[in-house]
Design a protein around this motif. Structure first.
Motif, PDB file in Angstrom:
ATOM      1  N   SER A   3       2.371   6.802  -8.794  1.00 32.32           N
ATOM      2  CA  SER A   3       2.239   6.473  -7.378  1.00 32.32           C
ATOM      3  C   SER A   3       3.091   7.455  -6.603  1.00 32.32           C
ATOM      4  O   SER A   3       4.182   7.805  -7.024  1.00 32.32           O
ATOM      5  CB  SER A   3       2.732   5.045  -7.139  1.00 32.32           C
ATOM      6  OG  SER A   3       2.775   4.749  -5.774  1.00 32.32           O
ATOM      7  N   GLY A   4       2.592   7.911  -5.479  1.00 37.74           N
ATOM      8  CA  GLY A   4       3.373   8.832  -4.670  1.00 37.74           C
ATOM      9  C   GLY A   4       2.495   9.623  -3.736  1.00 37.74           C
ATOM     10  O   GLY A   4       1.260   9.563  -3.808  1.00 37.74           O
ATOM     11  N   VAL A  12      -1.618   1.960  -7.566  1.00 37.57           N
ATOM     12  CA  VAL A  12      -0.732   0.807  -7.756  1.00 37.57           C
ATOM     13  C   VAL A  12      -0.836  -0.136  -6.566  1.00 37.57           C
ATOM     14  O   VAL A  12      -0.967  -1.346  -6.731  1.00 37.57           O
ATOM     15  CB  VAL A  12       0.731   1.253  -7.983  1.00 37.57           C
ATOM     16  CG1 VAL A  12       1.654   0.059  -8.064  1.00 37.57           C
ATOM     17  CG2 VAL A  12       0.843   2.103  -9.243  1.00 37.57           C
ATOM     18  N   TYR A  13      -0.816   0.408  -5.371  1.00 40.13           N
ATOM     19  CA  TYR A  13      -0.929  -0.409  -4.162  1.00 40.13           C
ATOM     20  C   TYR A  13      -2.275  -1.150  -4.140  1.00 40.13           C
ATOM     21  O   TYR A  13      -2.322  -2.348  -3.872  1.00 40.13           O
ATOM     22  CB  TYR A  13      -0.762   0.475  -2.930  1.00 40.13           C
ATOM     23  CG  TYR A  13      -0.848  -0.258  -1.621  1.00 40.13           C
ATOM     24  CD1 TYR A  13       0.155  -1.132  -1.236  1.00 40.13           C
ATOM     25  CD2 TYR A  13      -1.937  -0.075  -0.780  1.00 40.13           C
ATOM     26  CE1 TYR A  13       0.082  -1.801  -0.030  1.00 40.13           C
ATOM     27  CE2 TYR A  13      -2.012  -0.732   0.427  1.00 40.13           C
ATOM     28  CZ  TYR A  13      -1.003  -1.600   0.802  1.00 40.13           C
ATOM     29  OH  TYR A  13      -1.077  -2.280   1.984  1.00 40.13           O
ATOM     30  N   ALA A  14      -3.338  -0.430  -4.444  1.00 34.22           N
ATOM     31  CA  ALA A  14      -4.664  -1.052  -4.481  1.00 34.22           C
ATOM     32  C   ALA A  14      -4.714  -2.155  -5.533  1.00 34.22           C
ATOM     33  O   ALA A  14      -5.311  -3.219  -5.306  1.00 34.22           O
ATOM     34  CB  ALA A  14      -5.731   0.002  -4.758  1.00 34.22           C
ATOM     35  N   LEU A  15      -4.074  -1.930  -6.671  1.00 33.94           N
ATOM     36  CA  LEU A  15      -4.036  -2.945  -7.728  1.00 33.94           C
ATOM     37  C   LEU A  15      -3.254  -4.177  -7.275  1.00 33.94           C
ATOM     38  O   LEU A  15      -3.675  -5.310  -7.524  1.00 33.94           O
ATOM     39  CB  LEU A  15      -3.430  -2.352  -9.000  1.00 33.94           C
ATOM     40  CG  LEU A  15      -3.406  -3.255 -10.226  1.00 33.94           C
ATOM     41  CD1 LEU A  15      -4.800  -3.720 -10.601  1.00 33.94           C
ATOM     42  CD2 LEU A  15      -2.763  -2.514 -11.392  1.00 33.94           C
ATOM     43  N   SER A 115       8.934   2.738  -1.071  1.00 35.28           N
ATOM     44  CA  SER A 115       8.604   2.927  -2.477  1.00 35.28           C
ATOM     45  C   SER A 115       7.090   2.961  -2.687  1.00 35.28           C
ATOM     46  O   SER A 115       6.577   3.734  -3.497  1.00 35.28           O
ATOM     47  CB  SER A 115       9.232   1.807  -3.306  1.00 35.28           C
ATOM     48  OG  SER A 115       9.111   2.048  -4.674  1.00 35.28           O
ATOM     49  N   LEU A 116       6.378   2.125  -1.936  1.00 31.72           N
ATOM     50  CA  LEU A 116       4.925   2.059  -2.076  1.00 31.72           C
ATOM     51  C   LEU A 116       4.225   3.325  -1.596  1.00 31.72           C
ATOM     52  O   LEU A 116       3.210   3.726  -2.161  1.00 31.72           O
ATOM     53  CB  LEU A 116       4.373   0.856  -1.303  1.00 31.72           C
ATOM     54  CG  LEU A 116       4.590  -0.508  -1.948  1.00 31.72           C
ATOM     55  CD1 LEU A 116       4.356  -1.621  -0.939  1.00 31.72           C
ATOM     56  CD2 LEU A 116       3.684  -0.672  -3.156  1.00 31.72           C
ATOM     57  N   PHE A 117       4.725   3.953  -0.534  1.00 29.32           N
ATOM     58  CA  PHE A 117       3.973   5.033   0.096  1.00 29.32           C
ATOM     59  C   PHE A 117       4.641   6.410   0.100  1.00 29.32           C
ATOM     60  O   PHE A 117       3.957   7.407   0.248  1.00 29.32           O
ATOM     61  CB  PHE A 117       3.631   4.655   1.539  1.00 29.32           C
ATOM     62  CG  PHE A 117       2.846   3.381   1.627  1.00 29.32           C
ATOM     63  CD1 PHE A 117       1.582   3.275   1.066  1.00 29.32           C
ATOM     64  CD2 PHE A 117       3.393   2.273   2.242  1.00 29.32           C
ATOM     65  CE1 PHE A 117       0.864   2.098   1.128  1.00 29.32           C
ATOM     66  CE2 PHE A 117       2.681   1.085   2.315  1.00 29.32           C
ATOM     67  CZ  PHE A 117       1.412   0.994   1.758  1.00 29.32           C
TER      68      PHE A 117
END
Length: 172
Positions: A3-4, A12-15, A115-117
């Motif tokens: 992710s990054g 990961v975000y979509a999951l 962390s997410l984006f």
């Protein structure tokens, strides 16, 4: 799963979002910092309203005071939707999410927008029942050692300060 900002898709975000919308019984998450974006927070709140048990474990006080301020609005919204928020007695650096008995994620990703984006993170997804049950048991032991969070309505000054910290803190 990486992710990054160098990834063409936020897998990961979509999951995390998809798992929240498909969860049937429970979502259990442990993270040191909980400052999610609106979509993830809404997905978890909707899950609560559908009858999914949502348990979130965060440290009572993390090692980043601004993150603690920024998380309060999200914790109040989650609690108002019916989630159980737990405060671990010490700093928690673990990052784990368990969805029902069918999937678990663990790795370096915090449940905060930075962390997410923005950060380069990596998560591992587990689908084998034995591994998911092991992580679920570990999460249950963390909950047993934690205290319940009691959401309180903030003063207007505190509410403004939380909003400023949330808006500016993501940029730092």
């Amino acid at each position: 799963m990486p992710s990054g900002p160098d990834q063409p898709d936020d897998t990961v975000y979509a999951l995390l979002l998809t798992a929240a919308f498909h969860a049937q019984r429970r979502i259990v998450a442990i993270t040191p910092y909980f400052v999610p974006d609106e979509a993830l927070l809404d997905a978890w709140c909707i899950a609560c309203r559908r009858g999914v048990q949502v348990h979130l474990i965060v440290p009572a006080r993390s090692n980043h005071r601004l993150a603690d301020w920024a998380r309060e609005r999200a914790l109040r919204q989650l609690a108002a939707a019916g989630a159980q928020v737990w405060l671990a007695p010490g700093m928690v650096h673990a990052k784990a999410v368990v969805i029902d008995d069918s999937m678990a994620l663990t790795g370096s990703l915090n449940l905060d927008a930075r962390s997410l984006f923005l950060n380069y993170e990596s998560m591992t997804a587990f689908y084998e029942r034995e591994q998911v049950q092991w992580l679920s048991g570990w999460c249950a032991r963390q909950i047993a050692a934690a205290q319940p969070h009691h959401a309180r309505q903030p003063s207007w000054l505190r509410d403004i300060a939380e909003g400023v910290v949330r808006a500016v803190g993501f940029q730092l």
